[in-house]
Design a protein around this motif. Structure first.
Motif, PDB file in Angstrom:
ATOM      1  N   THR A 229       9.833  45.503 -25.040  1.00  0.00           N
ATOM      2  CA  THR A 229      10.912  46.344 -25.593  1.00  0.00           C
ATOM      3  C   THR A 229      11.910  46.811 -24.531  1.00  0.00           C
ATOM      4  OG1 THR A 229       9.677  48.399 -25.369  1.00  0.00           O
ATOM      5  CG2 THR A 229       9.388  47.179 -27.443  1.00  0.00           C
ATOM      6  N   GLY A 230      11.868  46.216 -23.334  1.00  0.00           N
ATOM      7  CA  GLY A 230      12.868  46.551 -22.312  1.00  0.00           C
ATOM      8  C   GLY A 230      12.356  47.495 -21.238  1.00  0.00           C
ATOM      9  N   THR A 231      11.294  48.243 -21.533  1.00  0.00           N
ATOM     10  CA  THR A 231      10.585  49.019 -20.512  1.00  0.00           C
ATOM     11  C   THR A 231       9.169  48.464 -20.475  1.00  0.00           C
ATOM     12  OG1 THR A 231      10.140  50.668 -22.237  1.00  0.00           O
ATOM     13  CG2 THR A 231      11.917  51.163 -20.678  1.00  0.00           C
ATOM     14  N   SER A 305      15.853  41.425 -18.558  1.00  0.00           N
ATOM     15  CA  SER A 305      15.591  41.361 -20.011  1.00  0.00           C
ATOM     16  C   SER A 305      16.476  42.341 -20.770  1.00  0.00           C
ATOM     17  CB  SER A 305      14.107  41.630 -20.307  1.00  0.00           C
ATOM     18  OG  SER A 305      13.814  43.012 -20.274  1.00  0.00           O
ATOM     19  N   GLN A 306      16.827  43.458 -20.131  1.00  0.00           N
ATOM     20  CA  GLN A 306      17.709  44.435 -20.792  1.00  0.00           C
ATOM     21  C   GLN A 306      19.117  43.857 -20.959  1.00  0.00           C
ATOM     22  OE1 GLN A 306      17.267  47.855 -18.240  1.00  0.00           O
ATOM     23  NE2 GLN A 306      15.168  48.252 -18.926  1.00  0.00           N
ATOM     24  N   SER A 309      18.890  41.325 -23.691  1.00  0.00           N
ATOM     25  CA  SER A 309      18.779  42.039 -24.967  1.00  0.00           C
ATOM     26  C   SER A 309      20.159  42.485 -25.458  1.00  0.00           C
ATOM     27  CB  SER A 309      17.858  43.246 -24.795  1.00  0.00           C
ATOM     28  OG  SER A 309      17.959  44.119 -25.897  1.00  0.00           O
ATOM     29  N   ARG A 333      14.005  46.662 -30.427  1.00  0.00           N
ATOM     30  CA  ARG A 333      14.148  47.237 -29.085  1.00  0.00           C
ATOM     31  C   ARG A 333      13.939  46.109 -28.085  1.00  0.00           C
ATOM     32  NH1 ARG A 333      15.455  51.144 -31.432  1.00  0.00           N
ATOM     33  NH2 ARG A 333      14.536  53.211 -31.611  1.00  0.00           N
ATOM     34  N   GLY A 334      14.768  46.084 -27.049  1.00  0.00           N
ATOM     35  CA  GLY A 334      14.592  45.080 -26.005  1.00  0.00           C
ATOM     36  C   GLY A 334      14.648  43.686 -26.578  1.00  0.00           C
ATOM     37  N   LEU A 373      11.237  37.218 -21.652  1.00  0.00           N
ATOM     38  CA  LEU A 373      12.059  38.163 -20.892  1.00  0.00           C
ATOM     39  C   LEU A 373      12.899  37.443 -19.839  1.00  0.00           C
ATOM     40  CD1 LEU A 373      10.150  40.036 -22.396  1.00  0.00           C
ATOM     41  CD2 LEU A 373       9.729  41.275 -20.270  1.00  0.00           C
TER      42      LEU A 373
END
Ligand SMILES: *Cc1c(COP(=O)(O)O)cnc(C)c1O
Length: 394
Positions: A229-231, A305-306, A309, A333-334, A373
């Motif tokens: 999800t980006g984190t 990946s962010q 995204s 998310r992400g 990612l």
């Protein structure tokens, strides 16, 4: 029955398989048995988060393959200790139990919640509240925890001790604590249930209610965890610290592994002999996990990946604006992304496969898009132009 006279498939028919046999993968791409290349935006269902056959993980596994494959938890296992140390360093948790799959991790979390209630807090509580449209696995315990009747069909009676509340519903929290409730278990983005992110306000209220009522807050990050999800973990985005977290899918990048993480206060409920697994945390699986986490925390893959995204969401929202009758909603998310579609989402999946793109569904009308990612901006462009072709064809 003689084998000559039967045409029965030796595999049980539990999966609806696509007519495709994949034999090789590298990064964002896979190849079939005829040598055709596909862009893979499924990542083995949110599992190969670093793409297929990443060099660092491959090299670490090859070295481990030469040394020791399995030894059991009767002995110390260096890579298991290293992975536990790494996981607790990068999260809010203090201790880890290793198993082999997501369902098994959730089984462990449910057992831990019951045992904490009964052995540490000395109550007779056992009930775990979960949520409608959730997915927690296919074992008897975890299908009972899952808030979807279709997963439970034909497997009655369910395991006692679960109650389901509506997801993202603040008002329903007044019913959170029953007589025997000891914990809640939830996904922070419901994956299989249709890519539905939890509202920040609801999570705050749920966490507060758990604190007020003395209930454990347990997150199933089997799909959302390990960068998806980006984190590194989805809970970081909600400004809360859960008491327990389960991981599996992305943790081994395809080598089977699951984990239950908990705060020390809760983890103490598992003493010697209380829980176990023959394969859990074995040298191959935890070597993979250690290398995956190193990549996630010591390279720029999460930051990358962010960016990917943002490109993906921007492109999908453009398509939604251009084809509002076909793409109804874009969410997630992400790189855990869902598109609500007017047509059955499987139709788009099948058309995409003909155009050498692999994507998934999450329920009847949600397209689920799970790039690695490590996907490039070019991969996203390829994906978007194939999607546009499909939307153009109506
Ligand atoms: C996939 C998944 C599971 C089950 O994992 P298995 O490894 O298939 O047992 C549980 N919870 C969530 C949120 C999942 O996405």
């Amino acid at each position: 029955m003689s084998s000559e006279t039967t045409t029965i498939n030796p595999l049980m028919a539990t999966y609806n398989r696509f007519p495709l046999t994949l034999v090789k993968g590298k990064g964002s791409h896979v190849w079939d048995d005829k040598g055709e290349q596909y862009l893979d935006f499924t990542s083995g269902i949110a599992t190969c988060n670093l793409g297929h056959v990443p060099e660092t993980v491959k090299n670490a596994l090859q070295e481990q393959l030469n040394n020791l494959w399995h030894i059991s938890n009767l002995y110390h296992i260096p890579s298991q200790e290293a992975l536990a140390k790494k996981l607790t360093d990068v999260s809010c948790f203090d201790q880890v139990f290793f198993c082999n799959s997501g369902a098994e991790a959730n089984e462990g979390a449910i057992k831990l919640a019951r045992r904490y209630a009964q052995k540490v807090k000395k109550t007779d509580a056992y009930e775990v509240v979960t949520f409608t449209q959730s997915f927690h696995g296919r074992t008897l315990g975890t299908l009972s925890a899952t808030g979807q009747p279709k997963i439970q069909d034909g497997f009655y009676p369910l395991l006692n001790g679960f109650r389901y509340l509506p997801y993202n519903d603040v008002d329903a929290l007044k019913d959170l604590k029953g007589d025997k409730t000891c914990a809640v278990l939830l996904e922070l983005v419901q994956g299989e249930g249709g890519v539905i992110p939890a509202d920040a306000d609801w999570i705050q209220a749920l966490k507060q209610t758990c604190e007020d009522e003395g209930l454990l807050f347990m997150v199933d990050e089997i799909q959302t965890g390990v960068g998806r999800t980006g984190t590194l973990f989805a809970y970081e985005q909600y400004g809360i610290e859960p008491d327990v977290m389960t991981l599996a899918k992305g943790l081994g990048n395809g080598i089977p592994i699951g984990a239950v993480l908990a705060k020390a206060e809760v983890a103490q409920a598992f003493g010697p002999g209380s829980h176990g697994s023959t394969f859990g945390g074995n040298p191959m699986a935890t070597t993979s996990g250690v290398t995956v986490l190193k990549e996630m925390t010591e390279t720029d893959v999460l930051a990358h990946s962010q960016i990917i995204s943002e490109l993906l969401f921007a492109g999908l929202n453009e398509l939604k604006d251009k084809y509002p009758d076909q793409f109804l909603d874009v969410r997630g998310r992400g790189l855990l992304v869902g598109v609500q579609t007017a047509c059955p989402a499987i139709d788009i999946v099948n058309k995409a496969r003909d155009k050498k793109l692999l994507v998934l569904v999450a329920g009847a009308n949600v397209l689920r898009i799970l790039p690695p990612l490590t996907a490039t901006a070019e991969d996203v462009q390829t994906f978007l132009s194939i999607m546009e072709e499909i939307l153009n064809e109506g």
